[in-house]
Scaffold this motif. Structure first.
Motif, mmCIF file in Angstrom:
data_model
loop_
_atom_site.group_PDB
_atom_site.id
_atom_site.type_symbol
_atom_site.label_atom_id
_atom_site.label_comp_id
_atom_site.label_asym_id
_atom_site.label_seq_id
_atom_site.Cartn_x
_atom_site.Cartn_y
_atom_site.Cartn_z
ATOM 1 N N ASP A 1 20.027 3.504 -88.110
ATOM 2 C CA ASP A 1 20.473 3.523 -86.951
ATOM 3 C C ASP A 1 19.488 2.664 -85.895
ATOM 4 N N LEU A 2 19.894 1.692 -85.468
ATOM 5 C CA LEU A 2 19.151 0.815 -84.440
ATOM 6 C C LEU A 2 19.639 1.326 -83.090
ATOM 7 N N LEU A 3 18.785 1.792 -82.120
ATOM 8 C CA LEU A 3 19.153 2.371 -80.927
ATOM 9 C C LEU A 3 18.384 1.470 -79.861
ATOM 10 N N ILE A 4 19.208 0.965 -78.824
ATOM 11 C CA ILE A 4 18.801 0.091 -77.706
ATOM 12 C C ILE A 4 18.784 1.059 -76.300
ATOM 13 N N ASP A 5 17.959 1.539 -75.823
ATOM 14 C CA ASP A 5 18.286 2.422 -74.556
ATOM 15 C C ASP A 5 18.651 1.569 -73.407
ATOM 16 N N TYR A 6 18.805 2.317 -72.390
ATOM 17 C CA TYR A 6 19.394 1.455 -71.115
ATOM 18 C C TYR A 6 18.009 0.881 -70.315
ATOM 19 N N ARG A 7 16.902 1.078 -70.768
ATOM 20 C CA ARG A 7 15.882 0.202 -70.471
ATOM 21 C C ARG A 7 15.544 -1.026 -71.333
ATOM 22 N N GLY A 8 16.078 -0.992 -72.260
ATOM 23 C CA GLY A 8 15.667 -1.995 -73.441
ATOM 24 C C GLY A 8 15.065 -1.810 -74.339
ATOM 25 N N ARG A 9 14.573 -0.263 -74.266
ATOM 26 C CA ARG A 9 13.541 -0.200 -75.308
ATOM 27 C C ARG A 9 14.309 0.288 -76.825
ATOM 28 N N MET A 10 13.548 -0.124 -78.020
ATOM 29 C CA MET A 10 14.295 -0.077 -79.229
ATOM 30 C C MET A 10 13.566 0.977 -79.982
ATOM 31 N N LYS A 11 14.581 1.720 -80.599
ATOM 32 C CA LYS A 11 14.125 2.831 -81.580
ATOM 33 C C LYS A 11 14.897 2.499 -82.963
ATOM 34 N N MET A 12 14.266 2.814 -83.969
ATOM 35 C CA MET A 12 15.040 2.945 -85.324
ATOM 36 C C MET A 12 14.783 4.359 -86.125
ATOM 37 N N SER A 13 16.036 4.672 -86.658
ATOM 38 C CA SER A 13 15.790 6.035 -87.489
ATOM 39 C C SER A 13 16.703 5.698 -88.547
ATOM 40 N N VAL A 14 16.463 6.333 -89.786
ATOM 41 C CA VAL A 14 17.483 6.501 -90.799
ATOM 42 C C VAL A 14 18.911 7.187 -90.546
ATOM 43 N N PHE B 1 18.263 -6.897 -73.894
ATOM 44 C CA PHE B 1 17.462 -6.900 -75.166
ATOM 45 C C PHE B 1 17.658 -8.277 -75.907
ATOM 46 N N SER B 2 16.768 -8.869 -76.460
ATOM 47 C CA SER B 2 17.120 -9.973 -77.372
ATOM 48 C C SER B 2 15.761 -10.101 -78.464
ATOM 49 N N ARG B 3 16.414 -10.138 -79.686
ATOM 50 C CA ARG B 3 15.491 -10.386 -80.768
ATOM 51 C C ARG B 3 15.930 -10.681 -81.919
ATOM 52 N N ASP B 4 15.350 -11.600 -82.677
ATOM 53 C CA ASP B 4 15.504 -11.834 -84.067
ATOM 54 C C ASP B 4 15.136 -10.849 -85.039
ATOM 55 N N PHE B 5 15.716 -10.564 -85.837
ATOM 56 C CA PHE B 5 15.308 -9.412 -86.880
ATOM 57 C C PHE B 5 15.277 -10.110 -88.236
ATOM 58 N N LYS B 6 14.179 -9.844 -89.200
ATOM 59 C CA LYS B 6 13.938 -10.066 -90.368
ATOM 60 C C LYS B 6 13.948 -8.685 -90.939
ATOM 61 N N LYS B 7 13.881 -8.916 -92.445
ATOM 62 C CA LYS B 7 13.960 -7.572 -93.363
ATOM 63 C C LYS B 7 12.681 -6.617 -93.068
ATOM 64 N N LYS B 8 11.611 -7.499 -92.944
ATOM 65 C CA LYS B 8 10.241 -6.736 -92.915
ATOM 66 C C LYS B 8 10.294 -5.987 -91.531
ATOM 67 N N ASP B 9 10.983 -6.288 -90.483
ATOM 68 C CA ASP B 9 10.997 -5.484 -89.531
ATOM 69 C C ASP B 9 11.324 -4.070 -89.449
ATOM 70 N N PHE B 10 11.983 -3.745 -90.646
ATOM 71 C CA PHE B 10 12.622 -2.294 -90.996
ATOM 72 C C PHE B 10 11.565 -1.640 -92.003
ATOM 73 N N SER B 11 10.654 -2.204 -92.326
ATOM 74 C CA SER B 11 9.746 -1.625 -93.615
ATOM 75 C C SER B 11 9.049 -0.302 -93.107
ATOM 76 N N ARG B 12 9.144 0.045 -91.903
ATOM 77 C CA ARG B 12 8.789 1.473 -91.418
ATOM 78 C C ARG B 12 9.630 2.477 -91.883
ATOM 79 N N VAL B 13 11.102 2.340 -91.786
ATOM 80 C CA VAL B 13 11.823 3.376 -91.963
ATOM 81 C C VAL B 13 12.634 3.081 -93.462
ATOM 82 N N ALA B 14 12.629 1.871 -94.031
ATOM 83 C CA ALA B 14 13.291 1.626 -95.367
ATOM 84 C C ALA B 14 12.462 1.702 -96.579
ATOM 85 N N PRO B 15 13.026 2.149 -97.724
ATOM 86 C CA PRO B 15 12.065 2.192 -98.785
ATOM 87 C C PRO B 15 11.656 0.884 -99.175
#
Length: 257
Positions: free
Chosen positions: A242-255, A188-202
């Motif tokens: 909580d940012l989860l990277i599974d063993y296949r490189g897939r990303m999941k976000m949760s509060v 996994f490799s990625r640059d994160f910006k604040k807006k990338d978390f708009s789906r879960v953050a207020p």
């Protein structure tokens, strides 16, 4: 007759047009200089030209005008303050709560030193922050790499001074890079910006918060867990994800609970 009617219709709107208020340039001229709180002699602001500057380096300079007995500050939310008294050395007005604020003009040239032209510092140290971590899970060796990159992306947060005047505090956001390797393979490799978390953050954290940090938490059968923190400036409030990277490189976000 038609020409007469046409002429009358053309002139009628001009009679009903409201005249725009005229700025009091003499009052603006009187406000030029450094002003102090009369009670405790602390420096409050400096008026220079058509701009008001604050001694707090995080407070954004603001454009101002004076119309009659009203001071108008054009910050994120334009605000109006009733002027009670103005003279070359005294300035009194009512703040947002209706309290009387009494200021006197400073005669000390050294008070200009309070108004630094340096840009405000971000919430982090303003330096590049790098973290490398090696983890062993099962028979595999993992390498986590996190890099916090300060940016020039401004975050403006409205606040109130001790005198009850609305000011805009300015901070700088971060971009955070996260990489995860299994051996030599980039999972996994990625640059994160604040807006990338708009789906879960207020929405208020996305609008006025700072992407402050992403920390490695550990590994579970589900994958590698990272903790994302978005902080609200001038408060102790933060939102954790909580940012989860599974063993296949897939990303999941949760509060994060």
């Amino acid at each position: 007759m038609l020409l007469c009617i046409s002429s009358c219709r053309h002139k009628e709107p001009a009679k009903n047009e409201a005249k725009a208020p005229k700025e009091d340039l003499e009052a603006k001229k009187l406000l030029q200089g450094v002003w102090m709180n009369e009670d405790d002699e602390t420096v409050v602001f400096k008026a220079h030209g058509d701009t008001i500057y604050y001694p707090d380096s995080t407070s954004q300079p603001v454009y101002f005008q004076i119309f009659g007995d009203t001071l108008v500050l054009y910050s994120a939310n334009s605000a109006r303050y009733k002027i009670v008294k103005q003279s070359p050395h005294v300035f009194e007005f009512r703040n947002a709560a209706g309290d009387l604020v009494s200021l006197v003009k400073s005669e000390d040239r050294e008070d200009n030193d309070y108004f630094s032209k340096e840009p405000p510092m971000p919430l982090n140290t303003g330096k590049l922050i790098k973290r490398d971590s090696v983890l062993i899970y099962g028979k595999d060796r993992y390498h986590s790499y996190i890099q916090i990159n300060p940016t020039t992306f401004k975050v403006v947060k409205a606040n109130y001074s001790d005198e009850g005047v609305e000011v805009d505090n300015v901070y700088y956001d971060n971009i955070i890079h996260v990489s995860l390797y299994r051996g030599d393979y980039c999972l996994f490799s990625r640059d994160f910006k604040k807006k990338d978390f708009s789906r879960v953050a207020p929405a208020d954290f996305i609008r006025q918060g700072i992407l402050n940090d992403i920390k490695l938490i550990g590994m579970t059968p589900s994958g590698t867990h990272f903790q994302v923190s978005i902080m609200m400036p001038d408060t102790f409030s933060s939102f954790l994800i909580d940012l989860l990277i599974d063993y296949r490189g897939r990303m999941k976000m949760s509060v994060k609970n």
